[in-house]
Design an enzyme around this catalytic site. Structure first.
Site, mmCIF file in Angstrom:
data_model
loop_
_atom_site.group_PDB
_atom_site.id
_atom_site.type_symbol
_atom_site.label_atom_id
_atom_site.label_comp_id
_atom_site.label_asym_id
_atom_site.label_seq_id
_atom_site.Cartn_x
_atom_site.Cartn_y
_atom_site.Cartn_z
ATOM 1 N N ASN A 1 40.042 29.164 44.483
ATOM 2 C CA ASN A 1 40.837 29.136 45.503
ATOM 3 C C ASN A 1 40.521 29.869 46.789
ATOM 4 O O ASN A 1 39.626 30.323 46.893
ATOM 5 C CB ASN A 1 42.087 29.440 45.146
ATOM 6 C CG ASN A 1 43.412 28.520 45.534
ATOM 7 O OD1 ASN A 1 43.396 28.178 46.816
ATOM 8 N ND2 ASN A 1 44.414 28.409 44.820
ATOM 9 N N HIS B 1 27.310 51.680 43.303
ATOM 10 C CA HIS B 1 26.348 52.841 43.879
ATOM 11 C C HIS B 1 26.268 54.033 42.923
ATOM 12 O O HIS B 1 27.196 54.299 42.190
ATOM 13 C CB HIS B 1 26.869 53.270 45.408
ATOM 14 C CG HIS B 1 26.829 52.190 46.457
ATOM 15 N ND1 HIS B 1 25.611 51.861 46.938
ATOM 16 C CD2 HIS B 1 27.558 51.195 46.813
ATOM 17 C CE1 HIS B 1 25.796 50.815 47.905
ATOM 18 N NE2 HIS B 1 27.162 50.562 47.780
ATOM 19 N N SER C 1 47.896 38.345 38.136
ATOM 20 C CA SER C 1 47.865 38.882 39.570
ATOM 21 C C SER C 1 47.813 40.212 39.980
ATOM 22 O O SER C 1 48.395 40.946 39.185
ATOM 23 C CB SER C 1 48.755 38.060 40.318
ATOM 24 O OG SER C 1 48.972 36.753 40.214
ATOM 25 N N THR D 1 38.576 46.655 34.857
ATOM 26 C CA THR D 1 37.181 47.896 34.585
ATOM 27 C C THR D 1 36.448 47.846 33.483
ATOM 28 O O THR D 1 35.446 48.169 33.327
ATOM 29 C CB THR D 1 38.003 49.158 35.049
ATOM 30 O OG1 THR D 1 38.917 49.383 33.971
ATOM 31 C CG2 THR D 1 38.385 49.443 36.276
#
Length: 187
Positions: free
Chosen positions: A86, A116, A159, A164
């Protein structure tokens, strides 16, 4: 377009030195120009041609990406059949993003395959970990998937979730960070 960096997909830690920054920057500049054209074109065939150059492979005829769409790199994204992406999605794909068949991505989903180094002395170095969205998964609006995460087959990510860790197949997860809510209900 010749891609000089395929060995970077899921490469782990990569030193941001030597010729690498210039190589990546050249591809990013080319991708940015292609994205401007893609996001301003309303004709489907023209969009698909632009996406084929941007992703370094044709978008399957059964899949769709609604503009606006953003990616920082492009050629390290792999999209399966019957995928719907979307509006306003953003991919950071230098570390690799694989979207398997029958996946649905809601608006403003972010798939991030680059981080990083934690050590400040090496903070510019990249940590590349691929993202994989398995067959039949559905990510709701404004979901962020962090580097190295796999979303399991048929999983639903609610949503606004920030994912993680890997999501098991056939589960619903939500929250920040995303946690398992329950198994998928089947009729």
């Amino acid at each position: 377009m010749s891609i000089p960096l395929p060995q970077l997909i899921n490469a782990g830690a990569v030193s941001w030195t030597g010729a690498l920054p210039a190589q990546v920057d050249a591809i990013v500049a080319q991708t940015s120009a292609q994205l401007i054209r893609f996001n301003q074109t309303s004709e489907d065939a023209a969009r698909r041609t632009l996406l084929a150059h941007l992703l370094n492979a044709p978008l399957p005829a059964t899949s769709a990406i609604n503009p606006p769409f953003q990616t920082d790199f492009g050629p390290h994204t792999f999209i399966g059949e019957h995928v719907f992406i979307n509006r306003d999605c953003f991919f950071v794909d230098l570390g690799g993003i694989t979207i398997e068949d029958h996946v649905l991505l809601g608006p403003r989903v972010m798939l991030i395959s680059v981080g990083h180094n934690e050590d400040p002395a090496f903070r510019r170095d990249l940590v590349l970990k691929s993202v994989r969205i398995k067959k039949g998964a559905w990510l709701g609006a404004n979901v962020t998937v962090n580097p190295g995460v796999t979303i399991g087959e048929n999983a639903i990510v609610g949503s606004g979730a920030v994912v993680t860790h890997d999501v098991p197949a056939n589960t619903v997860v939500a929250g920040v960070p995303a946690k398992i809510i329950r198994p998928i209900r089947q009729n």
